[in-house]
Design an enzyme around this catalytic site. Structure first.
Site, PDB file in Angstrom:
ATOM      1  CB  SER A 337       6.728  10.916 -12.190  1.00 37.79           C
ATOM      2  OG  SER A 337       5.348  10.708 -12.097  1.00 37.79           O
ATOM      3  CG  ASP A 361      -0.519   5.193  -1.903  1.00 38.95           C
ATOM      4  OD1 ASP A 361      -1.580   5.859  -1.868  1.00 38.95           O
ATOM      5  OD2 ASP A 361       0.013   4.816  -2.961  1.00 38.95           O
ATOM      6  CG  ASP A 374      -0.597   6.659  -6.280  1.00 38.39           C
ATOM      7  OD1 ASP A 374      -0.027   6.463  -7.374  1.00 38.39           O
ATOM      8  OD2 ASP A 374       0.005   6.778  -5.197  1.00 38.39           O
ATOM      9  CG  HIS A 380       2.512   2.805  -4.888  1.00 37.42           C
ATOM     10  ND1 HIS A 380       3.196   2.229  -5.929  1.00 37.42           N
ATOM     11  CD2 HIS A 380       1.801   3.831  -5.434  1.00 37.42           C
ATOM     12  CE1 HIS A 380       2.923   2.887  -7.056  1.00 37.42           C
ATOM     13  NE2 HIS A 380       2.060   3.869  -6.778  1.00 37.42           N
ATOM     14  CB  CYS A 393       4.305   6.330  -4.403  1.00 41.32           C
ATOM     15  SG  CYS A 393       3.006   6.710  -3.227  1.00 41.32           S
TER      16      CYS A 393
END
Lengths: 635, 383
Positions: A337, A361, A374, A380, A393
Site C-alpha cells: 500500500s 466500495d 479489500d 470502506h 482502500c
C-alpha cells in the site's frame, strides 16, 4: 624480366658491403661493452651483487578514514605489533620454522594458512606478517629468543578497524587482502587510465598494495581511500637482510571519505529492528544525502580484514537470516500500500480522477471471474481520494489500475525511479521490476507468457502483482515526491577530505532531472499522507508527535527476496507478510523521508510505523527511546 | 607396402623442409634454443607458462614456413595493398583506438591488435616495391616520394605515442632508401649532425637534464629516459634502477657466468621484465661473456646470411626487401643489447627470437620467412 644492370648491382652490392661493415662495427661496440662489464669491471659488479643487493620495499599508504556527517569516525586504522618473517631468509621447511615460533607466541592454524598463502602469492619475495597484535608478554618472549630466528622480527603495522563492529556494516563494507583477481583488475584500470608517464603510474601503484576494498564504500571509494604506496630502497646482503635504507619515496596517504549518513540515526534504527530482518533507508530530499541505510541482520566487517575464518564464514553464509545480504540495495519487495500515494498522484496528473470523485466500495472488486478483495470486510463505503489513502482502500486502486492500464502506470512511475537503478555509490544495486507490456514481452520466453493479461493490471494498483522494488528505490521515490519532482541522485558520501589540511571537496551530485508535476496535486497527496498519521492507519503510532509527518503503511505478501531458497525448508515465519512504511517529515518542508520494511512482521502499522516514529523523533527532535541502549562513542 | 609408407612420410617430411634455407634455419634454431633455455630460468618465479613460450615459438615457425612458400612476386603485388591497409589501420587507431597506459596504440576488432607492428613489414615492402617500379629511371624527386611514403606511418605511430616503434619503422624504411642508392652527399650530413647531437648531449647532459628544461617534441618521460642513461644514479628507483640492476647482473656474470639457474641478481627480482625486454641480463649473468660471444656470433651469422641472401636475390625488390628485413633483425638485437647493457636509452625493443612475446615472434617469423622465400625462389626466377 629479371634485370641485372651492371651499375645498379654494383651500387647495391657496395652498399651491402658498407652495411656489413657497419654491422660489424656495432657488434664490436657491443663486444667491447660486454668485455668492459664482464671482464674489466667484473670484480666491481660481483662485489655489488654479493654485498649490495638493492631491494625496493614498498611502504603501504595509510588508508583514508570513513567519517559520518557529524564527524564520527566509523572506519579507521590502528598500529599494532606483528611478527614479520622475511621470506628470503627462510632456510629449510616453513612449517618447522612456524612450529618453533609457536612455542614462543601463539600461532593459530589460520595464521599459518594465511602466511603460507602470502608466501605463495608473492613468490617468496618480501616480508610477511605471521601473527598480528602481539601481546606484551609475547613480544618480550620473542625478543629474548630473537637470535634463534634470523629473518624474523617484530614490526609495527597499520590495520583497518571498524570501531562500531556490526554497525552500518553493509554500507561500510570491508577491506581484505588483495587477491590475484584484484590485481588483474587494477592492472586493467591502469591500462585504461590516461597519464603522461605510464611507467611512473605502474611503478607507484601496484606492488605496495596489500589490502583492497571488497564491498560497500570501502570498495566503491577504493581509489580515493587507498592513497599511493611509497618505496624504501634498501641495501640488503646476500642473505636478504636489510643493511640500510638508501632512499625512500614517501607514501601518499589516502583521502578521508565523509559520509552523508548520520551514524547515530543508523545505530538507533539498527537497534530498533531487534531480531527482525529488514531494510531501512532515510534520505534528505533536498540533497539526496542518505541519512541512514540499514540492512538487518548485519555482520562484523572486522572479521573479514585479515581473512575470515571458515567457521564464521560458514555461519554467515549458511544462515537463513542471510546476514551478508545487502537488503536495501539488493532485496526486492512488493511495495504494497505504500504505492498508493504514487498511484493517486498518477491519477491526478493523468486526469483520471479528481480528488472529490468517489467510489462505493463493497469490499471487493470483480474482474472477469476473479474477485479482488479489500482488506476490510464489507468495504470502506463511499471513498474519495484522500480517504483511499488514509484508510488504505484497495478497491479504489483496483478500479484506478484498471482504468489506467499497465503502461500508463509504468510511464508515470519510471521517472520516480521505480524499477530503475538509482545510481547510489555502492556496487551491485538491484533494478527491481516495474512491469509494462514491453517488460513482460522481453522477460518471458514462451509466447503465452509474454502476453499481458488485463487481470494482471488490477493488483498492480495496490503495489502487488509483478511490482518489486528495493527499499532504496521506495525511499528515493518518496524523496522525489517530497522534493516536488526534483530528482536528486541518492548518495552515501558527501565529501572527500584531505587528511592534512582537512579541506573538504563536495562530491554531492547535482539535480538529475525534474518530473513535471502540478504543485496543487502534490499538495493533495501530502495532505492525505499527513492525515494517515492523524486519523488513518498509523494515527495511534504518531499520537503526540512534535512535528507534522506524513506517512503510509503497507503490508506485502511474501514472494520476493530469493523466495526459491525459502520455499521448502523454511519455517512458517518466513511466509508471513512483510510490514512496510514510508514517511515524509516535516510535511510542509521535508528534511527527511524514509522507507522501511520489516520482513515477515505482519501489518505495517504495527511493526514498521513505530520504527519510523522513533527514528523521526530522534532525527527531528533529538529524542532517544528509553528501551534502546545509549549511543557511546568508540574509544 | 610398409616401405612405401615410410618413403611417403619421408617425402612429406622433406617437402616440408625443402626450400627452407639450411644455414638460416640452423642459426634460427640455435637462437630459439638459447631463448628457450634462458626463458626457463627467467620465468622460474613468474606466472608466465612455458607452454605459452613453446606455442609462440611454434607459431613463429609456422608463420615462417608459410611465408617461405609465398613467391616474392606475390609479396610485390600485395605490397601496396598491405601498406594501404596498414595506413588505414593506423588512422583507425588514431580515431577509435584503445587507450592503455596513456597511449593509443591498439585496435579492438574482436581481439586486440597493434597495427604499428604490421608496419614493420609493410614499410620495407612498400618502399622496395616503389624502387622496383622506378628501377632504371630513378630521379632525385623519387627520394622525396619515398620520404612521404616513409613519413606518413612514422608520424602516425609517433603520435600514438610510440616512439620506439616509430623509430624502428623509420629505420626499416631508411634501410631500403639508403640501399636503393640515396646519394652519400645527403646521408653524410645527417650522420654528422647525429654524431654532433650525441656529443652535445653527453657534454651538456647535466644542463639539459635539469628539471625545468623542457625538450621540444618529446614527452617528459622520454627525456627522462635519455637523462637516466647519462646518469643512471639520478633515478635509482625508476628507469635508472633497471639499468643499474641489469648492469650488475651482466657484470657479475664474469667470463664463464654463474651457471644456468644460478643467477642471483635476476632471480632476486631486481631485473625488470626479465623474460621479455631484459632477458639478455638473465642470459649474461648465467652464461657470462662466453655465452654472450656465442649469442653475438649467432646474431652476426644471422645478419651475414641474410645479407648474403639479399645480395644474390633476383631483382631489386627482393634485394631491398631482404636486406631491410635483415638489418631490422640487426637493429632489434643491437638496440636491445645496447639498452640492457646501458649503452642506449631504455626503449621497449625485444631481443629477436629470445624475448618472450607472441606478437614480436610472429613478426620476426614473418621476416625470416621472407628471407627464406627470397632464397628459395632465387633459382626459380633466374632459370
Amino acid at each position: 624480366m629479371v634485370s641485372f644492370k651492371k651499375p645498379d648491382l654494383d651500387s647495391f652490392q657496395e652498399r651491402i658491403h658498407i652495411a656489413t661493415w657497419f654491422v660489424t662495427l656495432c657488434f664490436l661496440l657491443l663486444v667491447t661493452r660486454l668485455v668492459w662489464l664482464q671482464l674489466v669491471s667484473h670484480s666491481k659488479y660481483a662485489l655489488l651483487a654479493e654485498n649490495n643487493r638493492i631491494a625496493v620495499v614498498p611502504a603501504p599508504a595509510n588508508r583514508g578514514l570513513l567519517i559520518d556527517r557529524n564527524g564520527i569516525v566509523i572506519g579507521r586504522n590502528y598500529s599494532a605489533l606483528t611478527l614479520d618473517v622475511n621470506a628470503a631468509e627462510i632456510k629449510g621447511n616453513v612449517d618447522e620454522l612456524i612450529d618453533d615460533l609457536s612455542k614462543i607466541v601463539l600461532i593459530s592454524p589460520r595464521d599459518r594458512r594465511n602466511f603460507k598463502r602470502s608466501l605463495e602469492d608473492s613468490r617468496k619475495m618480501g616480508t610477511f606478517p605471521l601473527r598480528s597484535m602481539l601481546t606484551e608478554a609475547e613480544t618480550a618472549r620473542f625478543m629474548a629468543n630473537r637470535y634463534r630466528f634470523p629473518g624474523v622480527e617484530i614490526r609495527a603495522r597499520s590495520f583497518r578497524e571498524y570501531p562500531y563492529n556490526e554497525l552500518a556494516s553493509h554500507l561500510i563494507g570491508y577491506i581484505g587482502r588483495v587477491s590475484q583477481r584484484d590485481k588483474e583488475r587494477m592492472q586493467a584500470e591502469i591500462e585504461t587510465s590516461k597519464t603522461d608517464d605510464p611507467d611512473a603510474l605502474q611503478a607507484s601503484f601496484l606492488p605496495g598494495i596489500q589490502y583492497v576494498g571488497k564491498i560497500g564504500l570501502e570498495q566503491s571509494y577504493e581509489n580515493v581511500l587507498r592513497g599511493v604506496p611509497g618505496y624504501d630502497q634498501v641495501e640488503i646482503t646476500a642473505g636478504g637482510k636489510p643493511v640500510r635504507t638508501l632512499s625512500s619515496s614517501p607514501s601518499i596517504p589516502g583521502k578521508n571519505v565523509v559520509l552523508s549518513v548520520d551514524i547515530k540515526l543508523q545505530y538507533l534504527v539498527e537497534q530498533l529492528y531487534g531480531n527482525y530482518r529488514g531494510a531501512f533507508v532515510a534520505i534528505e530530499p533536498a540533497t539526496g544525502d542518505i541519512l541512514a541505510f540499514v540492512s538487518k541482520p548485519n555482520f562484523n566487517p572486522n572479521d573479514f580484514v585479515e581473512g575470515i575464518d571458515s567457521v564464521t564464514w560458514k555461519e554467515l553464509n549458511d544462515s537463513p537470516q542471510k546476514p551478508l545480504y545487502n537488503r536495501p540495495l539488493k532485496g526486492i519487495y512488493p511495495p504494497g500500500s505504500t504505492y498508493k500515494p504514487f498511484m493517486a498522484l498518477a491519477a491526478l496528473e493523468k486526469k483520471m480522477r479528481t480528488p472529490s470523485q468517489s467510489i462505493s466500495d463493497p469490499g471487493y472488486f470483480e474482474f472477469g471471474n476473479h474477485t479482488f478483495r479489500d482488506d476490510k470486510k464489507g468495504g470502506h463505503g463511499i471513498v474519495d481520494m484522500q480517504k483511499s489513502i488514509v484508510e488504505s482502500c484497495d478497491t479504489y486502486y483496483y478500479l484506478l489500475a484498471r482504468d489506467m492500464g499497465v503502461n500508463m502506470m509504468h510511464d508515470f512511475m519510471k521517472p520516480f525511479g521505480f524499477g530503475q537503478v538509482t545510481g547510489i555509490d555502492l556496487k551491485g544495486e538491484s533494478k527491481g521490476i516495474l512491469p509494462s507490456t514491453e517488460w513482460k514481452k522481453n522477460t518471458f520466453k514462451k509466447p503465452e507468457q509474454q502476453k499481458w493479461y488485463e487481470g494482471e493490471t488490477i493488483s498492480l494498483g495496490i503495489g502487488q502483482g509483478y511490482n518489486a522494488f528495493t527499499i532504496l528505490q521506495l525511499a528515493h521515490g518518496m524523496a522525489n515526491l517530497a522534493n516536488n519532482g526534483i530528482v536528486m541522485k541518492p548518495h552515501l558520501v558527501k565529501a572527500i577530505e584531505d587528511p592534512f589540511t582537512r579541506n573538504r571537496t563536495l562530491t554531492t551530485p547535482k539535480e538529475s532531472y525534474r518530473i513535471d508535476l502540478a504543485p496543487e496535486n502534490i499538495e493533495i497527496i501530502k495532505k492525505a499522507l499527513l492525515e494517515v498519521n492523524i486519523s488513518g492507519t498509523s494515527a495511534s503510532v504518531f499520537k503526540g508527535a512534535g512535528y507534522q509527518a506524513g506517512g503510509k503503511t503497507g503490508t506485502a505478501q511474501v514472494f520476493s527476496l530469493n523466495s526459491k531458497e525459502y520455499n521448502h525448508g523454511a519455517t512458517a515465519e518466513f511466509l508471513r507478510d512483510h510490514a512496510l512504511y514510508v514517511a515524509i517529515a516535516p510535511i510542509d518542508k521535508p528534511t527527511i523521508v524514509l522507507a522501511l520494511v520489516v520482513e515477515n512482521a505482519g501489518f505495517g502499522a504495527q511493526h514498521a510505523a513505530p520504527i519510523a516514529r522513533k527514528a523521526l523523533d530522534f532525527y527531528l527532535e533529538g529524542k532517544w527511546p528509553k528501551e534502546i541502549p545509549e549511543w557511546k562513542r568508540a574509544p | 607396402m610398409e616401405k612405401s609408407a615410410i618413403n611417403k612420410a619421408k617425402k612429406i617430411f622433406l617437402s616440408i623442409f625443402s626450400g627452407l634455407d639450411r644455414q638460416l634455419g640452423l642459426i634460427l634454431l640455435g637462437l630459439a634454443a638459447v631463448g628457450f633455455i634462458t626463458f626457463l630460468s627467467a620465468s622460474q618465479n613468474t606466472p608466465v607458462r612455458f607452454e605459452d613460450e613453446l606455442r609462440n615459438l611454434a607459431l613463429s615457425f609456422i608463420v615462417m614456413w608459410i611465408v617461405s612458400r609465398i613467391p616474392p612476386k606475390w609479396l610485390e603485388t600485395a605490397a601496396v595493398w598491405i601498406y594501404g591497409f596498414g595506413i588505414a589501420l593506423l588512422i583507425a587507431v588514431a580515431i577509435f583506438g584503445l587507450i592503455k597506459k596513456g597511449a593509443r596504440r591498439w585496435l579492438n576488432i574482436g581481439f586486440v591488435i597493434q597495427p604499428s607492428e604490421l608496419m614493420k613489414i609493410a614499410m620495407p615492402l612498400m618502399l622496395a616495391w616503389y624502387f622496383q617500379k622506378r628501377e632504371g629511371i630513378l630521379k632525385s624527386w623519387d627520394y622525396g616520394v619515398a620520404a612521404i611514403i616513409l613519413g606518413i606511418p612514422v608520424l602516425l605511430i609517433a603520435r600514438q605515442p610510440d616512439l620506439g616503434t616509430a623509430l624502428l619503422v623509420f629505420a626499416a624504411g631508411m634501410y631500403v632508401i639508403i640501399l636503393a642508392g640515396l646519394p652519400w652527399k645527403w646521408i653524410l650530413p645527417f650522420i654528422g649532425l647525429g654524431a654532433f647531437g650525441i656529443i652535445l648531449i653527453i657534454i651538456f647532459g647535466n644542463t639539459i637534464c635539469a628539471q625545468d628544461v623542457v625538450w621540444p617534441l618529446v614527452h617528459n618521460y622520454q627525456k627522462h629516459r635519455v637523462c637516466t642513461l647519462l646518469d643512471p644514479s639520478s633515478d635509482p628507483l625508476g628507469k635508472g634502477f633497471h639499468t643499474i640492476q641489469s648492469m650488475i647482473a651482466i657484470g657479475s656474470g664474469g667470463f664463464f657466468g654463474k651457471g644456468w639457474f644460478q643467477g642471483t641478481q635476476s632471480h632476486l627480482e631486481f631485473i625488470p621484465e626479465k623474460h621479455t625486454d631484459f632477458i639478455f641480463a638473465v642470459f649474461s649473468e648465467e652464461f657470462g661473456l662466453l655465452g654472450n660471444l656465442v649469442l653475438l656470433a649467432l646474431f652476426f651469422a644471422l645478419i651475414k646470411r641474410g645479407l648474403a641472401i639479399s645480395a644474390s636475390a633476383p631483382n631489386l625488390f627482393t634485394r631491398l626487401l631482404g636486406a631491410s628485413v635483415t638489418l631490422i633483425f640487426f637493429t632489434y638485437a643491437f638496440v636491445n643489447i645496447g639498452m640492457v647493457s646501458g649503452l642506449l636509452p631504455v626503449v621497449g625493443v625485444p631481443l629477436p627470437f629470445i624475448s618472450y612475446g607472441g606478437t614480436a615472434l610472429v613478426t620476426l617469423g614473418f621476416g625470416a620467412g621472407i628471407l627464406m622465400s627470397i632464397h628459395r625462389h632465387r633459382r626459380l626466377v633466374q632459370s
